[in-house]
Write an enzyme that holds these catalytic residues in place. Sequence first.
Site, PDB file in Angstrom:
ATOM      1  N   PRO A 385       7.238  -0.493  -3.383  1.00  0.00           N
ATOM      2  CA  PRO A 385       7.002   0.495  -2.329  1.00  0.00           C
ATOM      3  C   PRO A 385       5.984   0.059  -1.281  1.00  0.00           C
ATOM      4  CG  PRO A 385       6.040   1.203  -4.406  1.00  0.00           C
ATOM      5  CD  PRO A 385       6.894   0.015  -4.716  1.00  0.00           C
ATOM      6  N   ASN A 386       6.252   0.422  -0.065  1.00  0.00           N
ATOM      7  CA  ASN A 386       5.391   0.222   1.115  1.00  0.00           C
ATOM      8  C   ASN A 386       5.299  -1.226   1.590  1.00  0.00           C
ATOM      9  OD1 ASN A 386       4.675   2.995   1.363  1.00  0.00           O
ATOM     10  ND2 ASN A 386       3.421   2.726  -0.472  1.00  0.00           N
ATOM     11  N   ARG A 393       0.796  -2.511   8.024  1.00  0.00           N
ATOM     12  CA  ARG A 393       0.056  -1.718   7.047  1.00  0.00           C
ATOM     13  C   ARG A 393      -1.279  -2.401   6.722  1.00  0.00           C
ATOM     14  NH1 ARG A 393       1.447  -2.047   0.675  1.00  0.00           N
ATOM     15  NH2 ARG A 393       0.102  -0.363  -0.025  1.00  0.00           N
ATOM     16  N   TYR A 398      -3.651  -6.594   3.610  1.00  0.00           N
ATOM     17  CA  TYR A 398      -2.362  -7.204   3.251  1.00  0.00           C
ATOM     18  C   TYR A 398      -1.917  -8.327   4.189  1.00  0.00           C
ATOM     19  CZ  TYR A 398      -2.136  -3.081   0.283  1.00  0.00           C
ATOM     20  OH  TYR A 398      -2.415  -2.133  -0.659  1.00  0.00           O
ATOM     21  N   ASN A 449       6.607  -8.129  -6.859  1.00  0.00           N
ATOM     22  CA  ASN A 449       5.417  -7.485  -6.326  1.00  0.00           C
ATOM     23  C   ASN A 449       5.713  -5.988  -6.359  1.00  0.00           C
ATOM     24  OD1 ASN A 449       3.410  -6.333  -4.833  1.00  0.00           O
ATOM     25  ND2 ASN A 449       3.430  -7.898  -3.219  1.00  0.00           N
ATOM     26  N   ALA A 452       2.331  -0.278  -5.729  1.00  0.00           N
ATOM     27  CA  ALA A 452       1.564   0.683  -6.532  1.00  0.00           C
ATOM     28  C   ALA A 452       2.236   1.019  -7.871  1.00  0.00           C
ATOM     29  CB  ALA A 452       1.344   1.951  -5.726  1.00  0.00           C
ATOM     30  N   GLU A 473       4.175 -11.766 -11.896  1.00  0.00           N
ATOM     31  CA  GLU A 473       3.667 -10.588 -11.186  1.00  0.00           C
ATOM     32  C   GLU A 473       2.885 -11.095  -9.968  1.00  0.00           C
ATOM     33  OE1 GLU A 473       0.650  -8.608 -13.453  1.00  0.00           O
ATOM     34  OE2 GLU A 473       0.500  -6.911 -12.065  1.00  0.00           O
ATOM     35  N   HIS A 475       0.640 -10.142  -6.326  1.00  0.00           N
ATOM     36  CA  HIS A 475      -0.004  -9.190  -5.404  1.00  0.00           C
ATOM     37  C   HIS A 475      -0.604  -9.970  -4.259  1.00  0.00           C
ATOM     38  CE1 HIS A 475       0.463  -6.087  -8.422  1.00  0.00           C
ATOM     39  NE2 HIS A 475       0.000  -6.969  -9.313  1.00  0.00           N
ATOM     40  N   ARG A 482     -10.406  -4.206  -6.128  1.00  0.00           N
ATOM     41  CA  ARG A 482     -10.217  -2.993  -5.326  1.00  0.00           C
ATOM     42  C   ARG A 482     -10.520  -1.742  -6.165  1.00  0.00           C
ATOM     43  NH1 ARG A 482      -4.689  -3.349  -2.351  1.00  0.00           N
ATOM     44  NH2 ARG A 482      -5.608  -1.532  -1.323  1.00  0.00           N
TER      45      ARG A 482
END
Length: 527
Positions: A385-386, A393, A398, A449, A452, A473, A475, A482
Amino acid sequence: MSVLELRTASKLIPIRIECGGMEWLAREIESCFAPQRPRFLLVCDERVALLYGKSLHTYLESCGLSVEFMSLPPGESEKNFRTLKLILDKLAHKNFSRKDVLLALGGGVITDINGFAASIYARGIRWIALPTTVLGMVDASIGGKTAINHETAKNLIGAFHQPECVLADILTLKTLVPRETRSGAAEIVKGALLEGGAIWMELQDEGPDALTWSEAQLFAMIEKGARAKIEIVSRDEFESGERMLLNLGHTFGHALENVAGYGTLTHGEAVFYGMQAAVWLSEKMGLMKKEIAVALLLWMQTLSLPRANVTAESLLQALPSDKKADQGKLRWILLSKPGVPEIRDDVPLELVQECAAWLCDRVRGGEEVSVREHSAKRILILHGPNLNLLGTREPEIYGSQTLSDIESLCETHAQKCGAECLFRSSNHEGELIEYIQWARHWADGIIVNPGAYTHTSVALRDALSAIKLPTIELHLSDPSQREEYRHHSFIRDVCLRTVSGHGADGYAIALDFLLSHLSGTLGQSAG
Ligand SMILES: NC(=O)c1ccc[n+]([C@@H]2O[C@H](COP(=O)([O-])OP(=O)(O)OC[C@H]3O[C@@H](n4cnc5c(N)ncnc54)[C@H](O)[C@@H]3O)[C@@H](O)[C@H]2O)c1
Ligand SMILES: [Zn+2]
């Protein structure tokens, strides 16, 4: 790439084969019907819906077209009355009229059944074939033969109903599992055996196994095969003569497919076996010289085919009734050599029985189906998502690259490493899970990726854990630096490794690690 035309007595059917993508398909469909603006029903099977159907639907709607969408369970066993009724019900309940259009996106099963639905709904509506398999592009979508299976025989209930056009997006072939690519080539081999000229010469050198051909060779073969089929259909649209030749390998092929149980052998695999039977019969009938038959059988047997447990008796019983000539004798397509076919109805029953026994021995002695047999490693790169908003964004976290920038970088890096990548992104948890489940048939590994969902989705973890493909995985930022709610990852311990905090460079790191792992140059340790 190629703009071909099939000219029948009543219609001109454009056939376009292109490396186009779903946006291209949508534009082509729009331009076919530009002034009229009919309504469309887009039908595909569930697998094709996930990979292409939903995005084609979105593109069509963004062209301002009115489109209903439906997906059907995949597979030959679904080519039946029940599925046909689902399509007809949808057309009726949505008040489709004769001016509206059915869009069939998928393999031969989808184009056959939707073409047939289009032929009988409201006494015939228009349809477009959008083939997504090798077999569909080279054969099933061309020529207007549409059908469903009956329990007694394949394709028994059907009609001739030409599509308005055929639009084949070659890019869709990338996601075919190797078995389907290989099996689709059966109809190319059939065409080459009937043609006996340049196509046959080329194929003779390359061998019958499409998995050993380069991508360029495969595309060229599809185009040549489609051209050859167009020529035959344009001379004999309703199969009153020459078009019957296209049934080479299909008499035993259809019986075999039926008796083995739909899905055990694909249509193409059954046709490969059926062509061997045709060569055997041709030789026994004194039509083909022994040395040609031996050479052809040896050539065909360089292709490994899956086994099925069938008996000669059941095969004989299932020989298709629609292949019977007028006097009730079976009609066979035989060859005296490649390029010189003959339609025969005088094959003695004893010889057919002997051939069934010979064929059964081969089919029972076939090979275990191997799922992954491609040479380049295939990696699914999945974005959650996103991530579609990348570039705009929070660039301070990012980065400023968009998702398509990242995909181009990955593509370039993967090409250098000799790997193949497929990119998919979704904001929906269920859709990401569907991609992961599909990947077990296609991919050697996954880079995910999950955005969230990393911190919330047990379901995503379960999917990765269930399919057991090596997974990285990834990111862009480092979640451990964070907010605290980003520190926990539900998927970390079902992945080989986590790559985080490297921005877009992380993809090359992840790819290198995954490819080294797959080539056995790394241990299994997660890091
Ligand atoms: N009408 C004709 O003239 C004609 C000619 C030849 C064959 N046929 C018919 O075609 C059928 C066989 O067609 P087929 O081999 O295409 O089978 P198919 O339609 O079942 O497709 C094979 C599989 O590939 C999947 N698939 C399709 N496109 C994909 C893609 N791009 N990426 C990933 N997966 C994809 C499908 O979900 C399915 O599981 C048979 O029913 C046969 O009778 C018809
Ligand atoms: Zn066929």
